[in-house]
Design a protein around this motif. Structure first.
Motif, short mmCIF file in Angstrom:
data_model
loop_
_atom_site.label_atom_id
_atom_site.label_comp_id
_atom_site.label_asym_id
_atom_site.label_seq_id
_atom_site.Cartn_x
_atom_site.Cartn_y
_atom_site.Cartn_z
N SER A 1 0.73 -1.20 -0.01
CA SER A 1 0.14 -0.04 -0.13
C SER A 1 0.89 1.28 0.00
O SER A 1 0.29 2.34 -0.22
CB SER A 1 -0.82 0.11 1.27
N PHE B 1 -7.86 -0.43 2.08
CA PHE B 1 -7.80 -1.93 1.41
C PHE B 1 -9.38 -2.39 1.36
O PHE B 1 -10.08 -2.67 2.21
CB PHE B 1 -7.14 -2.80 2.21
N GLY C 1 -10.08 -6.41 -1.98
CA GLY C 1 -8.77 -6.97 -2.29
C GLY C 1 -7.87 -6.20 -2.98
O GLY C 1 -6.68 -6.49 -3.45
N GLU C 2 -8.22 -4.74 -3.12
CA GLU C 2 -7.22 -3.81 -3.58
C GLU C 2 -7.10 -2.68 -2.90
O GLU C 2 -7.74 -2.13 -2.11
CB GLU C 2 -7.99 -3.22 -4.88
N TRP C 3 -5.69 -2.01 -2.94
CA TRP C 3 -5.61 -0.82 -2.23
C TRP C 3 -6.12 0.28 -3.22
O TRP C 3 -5.45 0.54 -4.04
CB TRP C 3 -4.09 -0.80 -2.14
N ILE D 1 -2.88 -5.22 8.01
CA ILE D 1 -3.80 -5.86 6.76
C ILE D 1 -2.79 -6.07 5.87
O ILE D 1 -3.26 -7.13 4.91
CB ILE D 1 -4.79 -4.66 6.34
N GLU D 2 -1.74 -5.77 5.51
CA GLU D 2 -0.94 -6.08 4.47
C GLU D 2 -0.44 -7.87 4.79
O GLU D 2 -0.46 -8.53 3.84
CB GLU D 2 0.32 -5.20 4.33
N GLU E 1 -3.42 -9.60 3.62
CA GLU E 1 -3.35 -9.80 2.31
C GLU E 1 -2.39 -10.73 1.84
O GLU E 1 -2.69 -11.68 0.69
CB GLU E 1 -3.05 -8.36 1.79
N LYS F 1 -10.67 -12.13 -1.89
CA LYS F 1 -11.03 -10.53 -1.87
C LYS F 1 -12.40 -10.38 -0.91
O LYS F 1 -13.33 -11.16 -1.13
CB LYS F 1 -11.00 -10.13 -3.06
N ASN G 1 -11.58 -6.00 4.95
CA ASN G 1 -11.44 -4.56 4.18
C ASN G 1 -11.09 -3.43 5.31
O ASN G 1 -11.42 -3.76 6.43
CB ASN G 1 -12.46 -4.21 3.62
#
Ligand SMILES: NC(=O)C1=CN([C@@H]2O[C@H](COP(=O)(O)OP(=O)(O)OC[C@H]3O[C@@H](n4cnc5c(N)ncnc54)[C@H](OP(=O)(O)O)[C@@H]3O)[C@@H](O)[C@H]2O)C=CC1
Ligand SMILES: O=C(O)CCC(=O)C(=O)O
Length: 488
Positions: A2, A13, A16-18, A193-194, A197, A203, A207
């Protein structure tokens, strides 16, 4: 990852995406030990960002709950291993963001790893009971199902352990999560959170949305697709969340303030009691809901205890928490510093006697941070504001009492009931204390702070919503029981 290396901007997040916030605005996170060096910038998110996160969690929940507990636990084992690899970096980030000393932040990160492993194992443990039916040809049992989407609202004082002790059970019992970290410590949260991930969670299962509590936290509490809200923080905010959740039929769990007493009985080991009082009151600069804030001392031992307490408190080294020799770091934010100074002034004005500390430190390197001396008041009476309200800073009130009975009465004379400790060698006294003390956590010959991850944690009276976190007790909040009756 991120992190944008050139600008140190961290993102949400979601699914599933930053992602950047739709607001295109950011909040700067500062280091309370040295405000001239920002730690980074986070998204100042909007209701639309929150909506996207809740939708993602809602869409992910059916598939996630259909996995076996053991399979969900495997994701947590992987997250634990990745957190272990990044432990030093994450501990340093926590220290930079909230100011607790590096050894404390390291300890907390190790605790986060242990919590993940504990709940990973929960995926393999029992979820119900067989209960004999009155019908001889029927079979009756209980099972547990997840709530659905769970909103996690966390404070800044335990930026690693608290989010993990809420998210890990939520996930292993089959819920999906939308996490709103405290703004002061959002970068530590993002790094955690990373790790999730990298562990490969599907995904939408986890979040994270950063931003103002009054927008993102409140929005989570109000959202009709969020079936459970778990919160740790102030009483005012907690009560608002509870009322909002109750209104729309969501489950809620609140862990809030404390005004934790330690009783020093006439037969206490003074050395042990002084060390534990200092650790309980001043570690993390007094910013624990379990911190010792009232020290109730029997008259016959008062002078000896007081003298040793002052002598040892004077030895405390104050400074930037990243430095090895520092024992007491800054207060976490300007607002918390002002809050603490306000209570010190109130104590003076209401007639308590300031016997040590009480000053903000502003000279030299202290100028750049939020430093206050460890502070001791005496001649405190139980009706004083400083004996009743949570200060959340390195301040203790000494209260002299004539008997064990009076000590327990004084200890119970507050609206809170989180943790309480007693120093005594007398079995009868400790049993009486354990029985009569109105607190969720009873400690004997040990400081008031200190929570074991495998045991239930929570308070009585206004310290909590009477639910318990951690250990197996977490299951009660993060699942619903179903009773199944099967007729042959
Ligand atoms: N029990 C405990 O462990 C803690 C107790 N406290 C007590 O609370 C006092 C104030 O600390 P503070 O950090 O302001 O505590 P808050 O209760 O304001 O913050 C805790 C969390 O709630 C969020 N939040 C803030 N407002 C709302 C809202 N209206 N609806 C939903 N969520 C919200 C915050 O977000 P954001 O960070 O963006 O504001 C943060 O994530 C302390 O002095 C201490 O007495 C504080 C922290 C922990
Ligand atoms: O004392 C501890 O370890 C936990 C304290 C806590 O939960 C808090 O301060 O919010």
């Amino acid at each position: 990852m991120s992190m944008n290396v050139t600008t140190n901007v961290y993102r949400n997040f979601i699914n599933g995406e930053w992602q950047e916030s739709k607001s295109a605005e950011q909040i700067t996170v500062i280091n309370p030990a040295d405000t001239s060096t920002p730690v980074g910038r986070i998204q100042s998110s909007t209701a639309a960002d929150l909506e996207a996160a809740v939708e993602a969690a809602d869409a992910a929940r059916k598939e996630w709950r259909s996995l076996s507990g053991a399979a969900r636990g495997d994701f947590l084992y992987r997250a634990a291993a990745i957190l272990e690899e990044r432990a030093e970096e994450i501990a340093e980030t926590a220290t930079k963001e909230m100011g607790k000393t590096l050894p404390e932040a390291r300890g907390e990160t190790q605790r986060g790893i242990a919590i993940l492993k504990f709940y990973a194992g929960e995926g393999m443990r029992k979820t119900g009971d067989v209960i004999p039916s009155t019908d001889a040809s029927a079979f009756m049992y209980t099972t547990r199902v997840p709530l659905g989407v769970v909103g996690v609202i966390a404070p800044w004082n335990f930026p690693v352990a608290i989010p993990i002790w809420k998210m890990a059970p939520a996930l292993v019992y089959g819920n999906t999560v939308v996490f709103k970290p405290a703004s002061e410590t959002a970068i530590t949260a993002i790094k955690i959170i990373e790790c999730f991930e990298a562990a490969g969670f599907p995904k939408g299962v986890i979040n994270l949305v950063t931003g103002a509590g009054s927008v993102i936290g409140k929005g989570l509490a109000e959202h009709p697709k969020v079936q459970g809200i778990t919160f740790t923080g102030s009483n005012n905010v907690g009560k608002g969340i509870g009322l909002t959740a109750l209104e729309r039929g969501a489950k809620y769990q609140l862990e809030m303030g404390g005004k934790n007493p330690v009783i020093i009985a006439a037969d206490a080991d003074i050395e042990q009691a002084v060390d534990a009082t200092i650790s309980g009151a001043f570690r993390s600069t007094g910013q624990k809901c379990t911190a010792t804030s009232r020290v109730i001392v029997e008259a016959s031992i008062y002078d000896a205890f007081r003298e040793k307490l002052i002598e040892k408190t004077k030895d405390i080294t104050i400074g930037n928490s990243l430095e090895q020799e520092v024992w007491l770091g800054p207060i976490a934010s300007e607002a918390q510093l002002q809050n603490c100074l306000h209570y010190i002034q109130t104590g003076i004005e209401e007639g308590a006697k300031l016997i040590l500390g009480g000053e903000q430190l502003t000279d030299g390197d202290y100028e750049k941070g939020f430093y206050v001396q460890p502070t001791i008041f005496e001649d405190v009476t139980t009706d004083m504001v400083i004996a009743q309200e949570e200060i959340f800073g390195p301040v203790i009130a000494l209260i002299k009492v004539d008997s064990e009975e009076q000590a327990i009465d004084v200890a119970n004379d507050v609206k809170f009931g989180l943790s309480a400790s007693i120093f005594t060698k007398n079995i009868g006294r400790f049993l009486q204390f354990a029985e009569e003390m109105e607190a969720g956590l009873i400690r004997v010959n040990a400081e008031s702070a200190g929570v074991e991850l495998q045991a239930p944690f929570g308070g009585m009276k206004q310290s909590s919503s009477h639910s318990r976190e951690q250990g197996e007790a977490a299951k009660e909040f993060f699942t619903s029981i179903k009773t199944v009756f099967v007729k042959g």
